[in-house]
Design a protein around this motif. Structure first.
Motif, PDB file in Angstrom:
ATOM      1  N   ILE A 192       0.859  -1.180   0.000  1.00 54.05           N
ATOM      2  CA  ILE A 192       0.000   0.000   0.000  1.00 54.05           C
ATOM      3  C   ILE A 192       0.896   1.231   0.000  1.00 54.05           C
ATOM      4  CG2 ILE A 192      -1.793   1.250   1.278  1.00 54.05           C
ATOM      5  CD1 ILE A 192      -2.434  -1.479   2.640  1.00 54.05           C
ATOM      6  N   GLY A 193       0.542   2.224  -0.792  1.00 52.47           N
ATOM      7  CA  GLY A 193       1.323   3.454  -0.843  1.00 52.47           C
ATOM      8  C   GLY A 193       0.478   4.656  -0.482  1.00 52.47           C
ATOM      9  N   THR A 194       1.147   5.798  -0.311  1.00 52.61           N
ATOM     10  CA  THR A 194       0.437   7.060  -0.116  1.00 52.61           C
ATOM     11  C   THR A 194       1.052   8.117  -1.031  1.00 52.61           C
ATOM     12  OG1 THR A 194       1.801   8.175   1.585  1.00 52.61           O
ATOM     13  CG2 THR A 194       0.288   6.451   2.344  1.00 52.61           C
ATOM     14  N   THR A 195       0.223   9.051  -1.451  1.00 52.06           N
ATOM     15  CA  THR A 195       0.669  10.190  -2.239  1.00 52.06           C
ATOM     16  C   THR A 195      -0.366  11.292  -2.088  1.00 52.06           C
ATOM     17  OG1 THR A 195       1.301  10.968  -4.450  1.00 52.06           O
ATOM     18  CG2 THR A 195      -0.463   9.360  -4.336  1.00 52.06           C
TER      19      THR A 195
ATOM     20  N   GLY B 281      -3.347  11.599  -9.730  1.00 43.20           N
ATOM     21  CA  GLY B 281      -2.661  11.141 -10.932  1.00 43.20           C
ATOM     22  C   GLY B 281      -1.504  10.212 -10.618  1.00 43.20           C
ATOM     23  N   LYS B 282      -0.735  10.568  -9.607  1.00 44.17           N
ATOM     24  CA  LYS B 282       0.371   9.701  -9.207  1.00 44.17           C
ATOM     25  C   LYS B 282      -0.135   8.395  -8.613  1.00 44.17           C
ATOM     26  CE  LYS B 282       3.720  13.398  -8.312  1.00 44.17           C
ATOM     27  NZ  LYS B 282       4.536  14.059  -7.271  1.00 44.17           N
ATOM     28  N   ALA B 283      -1.273   8.458  -7.915  1.00 40.38           N
ATOM     29  CA  ALA B 283      -1.842   7.230  -7.359  1.00 40.38           C
ATOM     30  C   ALA B 283      -2.124   6.228  -8.476  1.00 40.38           C
ATOM     31  CB  ALA B 283      -3.121   7.553  -6.588  1.00 40.38           C
ATOM     32  N   GLY B 284      -2.668   6.731  -9.584  1.00 38.92           N
ATOM     33  CA  GLY B 284      -2.934   5.847 -10.708  1.00 38.92           C
ATOM     34  C   GLY B 284      -1.675   5.237 -11.282  1.00 38.92           C
ATOM     35  N   ARG B 285      -0.610   6.017 -11.366  1.00 35.61           N
ATOM     36  CA  ARG B 285       0.646   5.498 -11.898  1.00 35.61           C
ATOM     37  C   ARG B 285       1.260   4.457 -10.958  1.00 35.61           C
ATOM     38  NH1 ARG B 285       4.757   9.828 -14.292  1.00 35.61           N
ATOM     39  NH2 ARG B 285       5.691   7.821 -14.892  1.00 35.61           N
ATOM     40  N   LEU B 286       1.123   4.675  -9.664  1.00 32.30           N
ATOM     41  CA  LEU B 286       1.703   3.732  -8.708  1.00 32.30           C
ATOM     42  C   LEU B 286       1.054   2.351  -8.827  1.00 32.30           C
ATOM     43  CD1 LEU B 286       2.011   6.115  -5.645  1.00 32.30           C
ATOM     44  CD2 LEU B 286       3.924   4.983  -6.787  1.00 32.30           C
ATOM     45  N   THR B 287      -0.255   2.308  -9.059  1.00 31.30           N
ATOM     46  CA  THR B 287      -0.909   1.011  -9.211  1.00 31.30           C
ATOM     47  C   THR B 287      -0.678   0.430 -10.610  1.00 31.30           C
ATOM     48  OG1 THR B 287      -2.991   2.149  -9.756  1.00 31.30           O
ATOM     49  CG2 THR B 287      -2.658   1.472  -7.472  1.00 31.30           C
TER      50      THR B 287
END
Length: 353
Positions: free
Chosen positions: A181-184, A188-194
């Motif tokens: 699990i990540g945080t930002t 937009g960055k959340a989409g790239r992380l997944t």
């Protein structure tokens, strides 16, 4: 018959010209030309190809360097930091030769005269020399030394879209994590992380500059409870603040916390970069048997070589990438630093010369 080009007599470097009020802006810096000495015995002249833009400069510029193994930066000082470059001249007795690619800490300039002892030849361990500017060794060291990942663990990485976090998630997975699990702060960055880096879930968090601490804390804690209903086993924290407080509440018994950064305080306009106070529930740390330690690479000198070996193999196999933004030209370096503070980029930020 080839003709050896003359050595440069000057270098361009980025200097701090005024003490900033709050977060530094490009107006606080200048790119200046300065005389370049001929390398003495044991020194080399390096033409820099890349240098890293990193948030720790905020602390050095703010002057709160107690416990930091680097000097403060005052008005008139040239900035410095990790760089990759090519040796173009070597003084007598230097073990390095022209053409060698090295890393050193005299970034933020196009040429530098450096003691050969302070340079590290890069060899061919990594497929691209710029990858030597990754901050993945911090993630790898924290996840193997302080908060070792065990098969099936649920791992939380705060600040997942930064230079450390974009490597921490994939590394945690390669070390056996079952859920990452990540945080930002950026959808937009959340989409790239997944989509690009394999994070299972990404939570939207804020750094604590807004003053309404009760709101962000409740919101983030609720997001975390939904994403990890059975709790977390490992935290790799680059943010601190409310996200660290919420992680304590979500921790399973025996969870391991590794603190790599504290951007919540370090990049606050209300602070000088050297403090990041947060209220956490020490009772929960006790009853849950949590371990909570700060990671410093100087305490683990064996990590860098081990990381480079595994990083190189993972890069070549395609199991991992090095997310980074390349900013062209030293004239754009001050703006790149401001963009880093504002969270404009994904992964590490590198100035390419």
């Amino acid at each position: 018959m080839s003709v050896t080009p003359p050595l440069p007599r000057t270098a361009r470097e980025v200097r701090l010209v005024s003490a900033p009020q709050g977060l530094p802006t490009p107006a606080d810096f200048a790119v200046v030309e300065t005389p370049l000495p001929t390398p003495d015995a044991g020194q080399v002249l390096v033409r820099n190809r890349y240098f890293l833009v990193f948030p720790g400069l905020r602390t050095l510029i703010g002057g709160e360097v107690d416990g930091v193994p680097l000097p403060a930066l005052s008005s008139g000082d040239a900035l410095f930091g990790p760089a990759v470059g090519e040796v173009v001249a070597a003084g007598d007795g230097s073990p390095l030769r022209p053409g060698d690619t090295v890393t050193h800490l005299q970034g933020w300039r196009d040429h530098a005269v450096v003691d050969a002892a302070h340079c590290t030849p890069v060899g061919d361990t990594l497929p691209d020399p710029v990858a030597h500017l990754s901050q993945g060794s911090s993630a790898y060291g924290a996840l193997t030394r302080l908060a070792p990942v065990r098969t099936g663990d649920t791992v939380l990485v705060t600040g997942a879209a930064g230079a450390v976090g974009t490597l921490a998630g994939p590394v945690a997975r390669l070390l056996g994590a079952g859920r990452v699990i990540g945080t930002t702060r950026s959808p937009g960055k959340a989409g790239r992380l997944t989509a690009e880096l394999g994070y299972d879930a990404v939570l939207l968090g804020d750094r604590g500059d807004r003053g309404d601490l009760a709101g962000p804390r409740a919101s983030f804690a609720a997001q975390l409870a939904e994403a990890a209903p059975d709790g977390i086993d490992v935290l790799l924290d680059t943010v601190g603040g409310d996200q660290l407080a919420a992680a304590v509440g979500a921790a399973r018994h025996g969870a391991r916390f590794a603190l790599v950064g504290a951007l919540d305080g370090q990049l606050s306009a209300r602070r000088a970069g050297g403090s990041a106070p947060v209220e956490i529930d020490s009772f929960r740390i006790v009853v849950k048997g949590l371990s909570l330690r700060g990671y410093s690479g100087t305490d683990h000198p064996d990590v860098e070589e081990e990381w480079n070996g595994r990083f190189g193999a993972w890069l070549r196999s395609g199991e991992i990438t090095f997310p980074h933004a390349r900013v062209p030209g030293i004239d754009r370096a001050p703006q790149a630093l401001q963009e880093l503070f504002e969270g404009r980029h994904f992964g590490a930020v590198v100035v390419e010369l």
